[in-house]
Scaffold this motif. Sequence first.
Motif, PDB file in Angstrom:
ATOM      1  N   PHE A 272       0.813  -1.221   0.000  1.00 15.34           N
ATOM      2  CA  PHE A 272       0.000   0.000   0.000  1.00 15.34           C
ATOM      3  C   PHE A 272       0.848   1.273   0.000  1.00 15.34           C
ATOM      4  O   PHE A 272       0.535   2.242  -0.683  1.00 15.34           O
ATOM      5  CB  PHE A 272      -0.929  -0.024   1.220  1.00 15.34           C
ATOM      6  CG  PHE A 272      -1.947   1.073   1.222  1.00 15.34           C
ATOM      7  CD1 PHE A 272      -2.811   1.255   0.146  1.00 15.34           C
ATOM      8  CD2 PHE A 272      -2.047   1.942   2.305  1.00 15.34           C
ATOM      9  CE1 PHE A 272      -3.769   2.267   0.147  1.00 15.34           C
ATOM     10  CE2 PHE A 272      -2.997   2.952   2.309  1.00 15.34           C
ATOM     11  CZ  PHE A 272      -3.856   3.114   1.231  1.00 15.34           C
ATOM     12  N   HIS A 273       1.954   1.249   0.769  1.00 12.70           N
ATOM     13  CA  HIS A 273       2.752   2.477   0.858  1.00 12.70           C
ATOM     14  C   HIS A 273       3.426   2.815  -0.469  1.00 12.70           C
ATOM     15  O   HIS A 273       3.844   3.945  -0.685  1.00 12.70           O
ATOM     16  CB  HIS A 273       3.784   2.386   1.997  1.00 12.70           C
ATOM     17  CG  HIS A 273       4.837   1.335   1.790  1.00 12.70           C
ATOM     18  ND1 HIS A 273       4.582  -0.004   1.990  1.00 12.70           N
ATOM     19  CD2 HIS A 273       6.122   1.425   1.388  1.00 12.70           C
ATOM     20  CE1 HIS A 273       5.686  -0.698   1.726  1.00 12.70           C
ATOM     21  NE2 HIS A 273       6.628   0.150   1.356  1.00 12.70           N
ATOM     22  N   LYS A 274       3.517   1.816  -1.365  1.00  9.08           N
ATOM     23  CA  LYS A 274       4.127   2.072  -2.679  1.00  9.08           C
ATOM     24  C   LYS A 274       3.072   2.193  -3.772  1.00  9.08           C
ATOM     25  O   LYS A 274       3.410   2.503  -4.916  1.00  9.08           O
ATOM     26  CB  LYS A 274       5.063   0.918  -3.062  1.00  9.08           C
ATOM     27  CG  LYS A 274       6.328   0.797  -2.240  1.00  9.08           C
ATOM     28  CD  LYS A 274       7.199  -0.293  -2.874  1.00  9.08           C
ATOM     29  CE  LYS A 274       8.338  -0.711  -1.974  1.00  9.08           C
ATOM     30  NZ  LYS A 274       8.970  -1.966  -2.444  1.00  9.08           N
ATOM     31  N   MET A 275       1.826   1.878  -3.476  1.00  2.94           N
ATOM     32  CA  MET A 275       0.780   1.854  -4.510  1.00  2.94           C
ATOM     33  C   MET A 275       0.493   3.270  -4.991  1.00  2.94           C
ATOM     34  O   MET A 275       0.292   4.179  -4.190  1.00  2.94           O
ATOM     35  CB  MET A 275      -0.489   1.202  -3.954  1.00  2.94           C
ATOM     36  CG  MET A 275      -1.545   0.932  -5.010  1.00  2.94           C
ATOM     37  SD  MET A 275      -2.914  -0.021  -4.314  1.00  2.94           S
ATOM     38  CE  MET A 275      -2.189  -1.662  -4.225  1.00  2.94           C
ATOM     39  N   THR A 276       0.466   3.434  -6.314  1.00  2.00           N
ATOM     40  CA  THR A 276       0.212   4.763  -6.878  1.00  2.00           C
ATOM     41  C   THR A 276      -1.288   4.923  -7.162  1.00  2.00           C
ATOM     42  O   THR A 276      -2.005   3.927  -7.336  1.00  2.00           O
ATOM     43  CB  THR A 276       0.974   4.939  -8.204  1.00  2.00           C
ATOM     44  OG1 THR A 276       0.457   3.970  -9.143  1.00  2.00           O
ATOM     45  CG2 THR A 276       2.470   4.735  -8.022  1.00  2.00           C
ATOM     46  N   PRO A 277      -1.760   6.158  -7.260  1.00  2.00           N
ATOM     47  CA  PRO A 277      -3.163   6.368  -7.661  1.00  2.00           C
ATOM     48  C   PRO A 277      -3.464   5.708  -9.001  1.00  2.00           C
ATOM     49  O   PRO A 277      -4.566   5.197  -9.206  1.00  2.00           O
ATOM     50  CB  PRO A 277      -3.288   7.894  -7.739  1.00  2.00           C
ATOM     51  CG  PRO A 277      -2.249   8.409  -6.792  1.00  2.00           C
ATOM     52  CD  PRO A 277      -1.100   7.437  -6.890  1.00  2.00           C
ATOM     53  N   GLU A 278      -2.482   5.668  -9.899  1.00  2.00           N
ATOM     54  CA  GLU A 278      -2.711   5.018 -11.202  1.00  2.00           C
ATOM     55  C   GLU A 278      -2.974   3.523 -11.006  1.00  2.00           C
ATOM     56  O   GLU A 278      -3.861   2.949 -11.633  1.00  2.00           O
ATOM     57  CB  GLU A 278      -1.482   5.194 -12.128  1.00  2.00           C
ATOM     58  CG  GLU A 278      -1.274   6.600 -12.679  1.00  2.00           C
ATOM     59  CD  GLU A 278      -0.786   7.587 -11.616  1.00  2.00           C
ATOM     60  OE1 GLU A 278      -0.137   7.174 -10.627  1.00  2.00           O
ATOM     61  OE2 GLU A 278      -1.079   8.802 -11.772  1.00  2.00           O
ATOM     62  N   GLN A 279      -2.185   2.901 -10.142  1.00  2.00           N
ATOM     63  CA  GLN A 279      -2.386   1.452  -9.885  1.00  2.00           C
ATOM     64  C   GLN A 279      -3.756   1.203  -9.246  1.00  2.00           C
ATOM     65  O   GLN A 279      -4.421   0.216  -9.542  1.00  2.00           O
ATOM     66  CB  GLN A 279      -1.266   0.915  -8.984  1.00  2.00           C
ATOM     67  CG  GLN A 279       0.068   0.817  -9.707  1.00  2.00           C
ATOM     68  CD  GLN A 279       1.202   0.447  -8.765  1.00  2.00           C
ATOM     69  OE1 GLN A 279       1.283   0.950  -7.639  1.00  2.00           O
ATOM     70  NE2 GLN A 279       2.075  -0.441  -9.207  1.00  2.00           N
ATOM     71  N   TRP A 280      -4.143   2.088  -8.369  1.00  2.00           N
ATOM     72  CA  TRP A 280      -5.477   1.965  -7.754  1.00  2.00           C
ATOM     73  C   TRP A 280      -6.556   2.109  -8.839  1.00  2.00           C
ATOM     74  O   TRP A 280      -7.447   1.268  -8.970  1.00  2.00           O
ATOM     75  CB  TRP A 280      -5.642   3.035  -6.666  1.00  2.00           C
ATOM     76  CG  TRP A 280      -7.044   3.155  -6.168  1.00  2.00           C
ATOM     77  CD1 TRP A 280      -8.004   4.036  -6.603  1.00  2.00           C
ATOM     78  CD2 TRP A 280      -7.696   2.328  -5.186  1.00  2.00           C
ATOM     79  NE1 TRP A 280      -9.191   3.822  -5.940  1.00  2.00           N
ATOM     80  CE2 TRP A 280      -9.035   2.780  -5.067  1.00  2.00           C
ATOM     81  CE3 TRP A 280      -7.281   1.247  -4.403  1.00  2.00           C
ATOM     82  CZ2 TRP A 280      -9.957   2.198  -4.196  1.00  2.00           C
ATOM     83  CZ3 TRP A 280      -8.200   0.657  -3.528  1.00  2.00           C
ATOM     84  CH2 TRP A 280      -9.521   1.134  -3.429  1.00  2.00           C
ATOM     85  N   ASN A 281      -6.460   3.194  -9.623  1.00  2.00           N
ATOM     86  CA  ASN A 281      -7.532   3.505 -10.587  1.00  2.00           C
ATOM     87  C   ASN A 281      -7.647   2.462 -11.693  1.00  2.00           C
ATOM     88  O   ASN A 281      -8.755   2.085 -12.078  1.00  2.00           O
ATOM     89  CB  ASN A 281      -7.297   4.888 -11.209  1.00  2.00           C
ATOM     90  CG  ASN A 281      -7.600   5.998 -10.216  1.00  2.00           C
ATOM     91  OD1 ASN A 281      -8.492   5.852  -9.373  1.00  2.00           O
ATOM     92  ND2 ASN A 281      -6.862   7.092 -10.287  1.00  2.00           N
ATOM     93  N   GLU A 282      -6.520   1.999 -12.192  1.00  2.00           N
ATOM     94  CA  GLU A 282      -6.585   1.001 -13.282  1.00  2.00           C
ATOM     95  C   GLU A 282      -7.336  -0.245 -12.832  1.00  2.00           C
ATOM     96  O   GLU A 282      -8.155  -0.803 -13.570  1.00  2.00           O
ATOM     97  CB  GLU A 282      -5.167   0.590 -13.710  1.00  2.00           C
ATOM     98  CG  GLU A 282      -4.503   1.551 -14.669  1.00  2.00           C
ATOM     99  CD  GLU A 282      -3.146   1.016 -15.090  1.00  2.00           C
ATOM    100  OE1 GLU A 282      -3.074   0.013 -15.808  1.00  2.00           O
ATOM    101  OE2 GLU A 282      -2.131   1.607 -14.655  1.00  2.00           O
ATOM    102  N   VAL A 283      -7.033  -0.693 -11.622  1.00  2.00           N
ATOM    103  CA  VAL A 283      -7.663  -1.920 -11.115  1.00  2.00           C
ATOM    104  C   VAL A 283      -9.149  -1.687 -10.821  1.00  2.00           C
ATOM    105  O   VAL A 283     -10.001  -2.507 -11.176  1.00  2.00           O
ATOM    106  CB  VAL A 283      -6.888  -2.446  -9.879  1.00  2.00           C
ATOM    107  CG1 VAL A 283      -7.640  -3.562  -9.190  1.00  2.00           C
ATOM    108  CG2 VAL A 283      -5.510  -2.939 -10.322  1.00  2.00           C
ATOM    109  N   VAL A 284      -9.462  -0.547 -10.225  1.00  2.00           N
ATOM    110  CA  VAL A 284     -10.876  -0.244  -9.951  1.00  2.00           C
ATOM    111  C   VAL A 284     -11.647  -0.117 -11.273  1.00  2.00           C
ATOM    112  O   VAL A 284     -12.748  -0.647 -11.425  1.00  2.00           O
ATOM    113  CB  VAL A 284     -11.008   1.049  -9.107  1.00  2.00           C
ATOM    114  CG1 VAL A 284     -12.466   1.519  -9.045  1.00  2.00           C
ATOM    115  CG2 VAL A 284     -10.466   0.813  -7.703  1.00  2.00           C
ATOM    116  N   ASP A 285     -11.056   0.564 -12.234  1.00  2.00           N
ATOM    117  CA  ASP A 285     -11.753   0.798 -13.517  1.00  2.00           C
ATOM    118  C   ASP A 285     -12.063  -0.518 -14.228  1.00  2.00           C
ATOM    119  O   ASP A 285     -13.116  -0.671 -14.833  1.00  2.00           O
ATOM    120  CB  ASP A 285     -10.906   1.683 -14.445  1.00  2.00           C
ATOM    121  CG  ASP A 285     -10.824   3.118 -13.941  1.00  2.00           C
ATOM    122  OD1 ASP A 285     -11.565   3.465 -12.994  1.00  2.00           O
ATOM    123  OD2 ASP A 285     -10.010   3.887 -14.481  1.00  2.00           O
TER     124      ASP A 285
END
Length: 240
Positions: free
Chosen positions: A91-104
């Motif tokens: 989590f401490h390394k997770m980027t907003p892009e990594q979050w958004n791509e997976v959610v999308d």
Amino acid sequence: MARTALVTGGSRGIGAAISKALKAAGYSVAATYAGNDEAAATFTAETGIKTYKWNAADYEASKAGIAQVEQDLGPIDVVVANAGITRDAPFHKMTPEQWNEVVDTNLTGVFNTIHPIWPGLRERKFGRVVVISSINGQKGQFGQVNYAATKAGDLGIVKSLAQEGARFNITANAICPGYIGTDMVMAVPEKVRESIISQIPVGRLGEPEEIARCVAFLVSDDAGFITGSTITANGGQFFV
Ligand code: CAA
């Protein structure tokens, strides 16, 4: 007439096994894919199953693609929302892009896949919806805050759709596969993968066909009383 089934991410991995199992069970199958033209062409050549290219994360592309499938094969009766991706990081390394791509892809993509098909299922008073969630949506996973959140969210989608679809003879169910021997799992570093396998009581990864058989059952007429449920198929790694 044969029922029509749509399988997103249906040309590789678990999705390919699902597409093949549904074809073998007599369905007219459309398999979608997002990017790998070569794998899709090989899949069609080997199986005779038609493939369609669109990104499940894109609502308008999904809507247009689904309209094309229905024009080619007839109204869709069975929808298997299988397309999914990982962007693992602590989590401490997770980027907003990594979050958004997976959610999308894994969460909004499920909405995008089912939503354009849903009115037709209601009108025709029959439907089978299956969402491929994950063991990690049930138990969480180090390095998968994004993925686990979407896969848990998928269970909420299914439980709600089951309630809305019941009076229209539409069932909605989820399958939570454990670790299956696909490219996605093989991309996990070998040492980590070995340690995961050591936590699976049956002592091996699952096979894509073992998930496909669960789908074939859930979409069959025999499963009409099963809705809002989750089939857990993980070799005993986690009990709900
Ligand atoms: N539990 C506790 N600690 C862990 C851990 C775990 N599971 N995994 C790693 N750590 C620790 C490491 O030992 C390390 O500790 P130190 O700093 O003290 O040495 C620390 O966390 C950082 O680890 P890494 O250096 O390995 O971190 P990284 O940034 O290089 O990579 C990772 C982390 C990407 C999450 C990697 O561990 C990984 O790929 N894990 C597997 C995640 C996974 O299971 N993904 C499933 C993919 S398949 C799928 O999703 C299909 C499905 O539905 C099942």
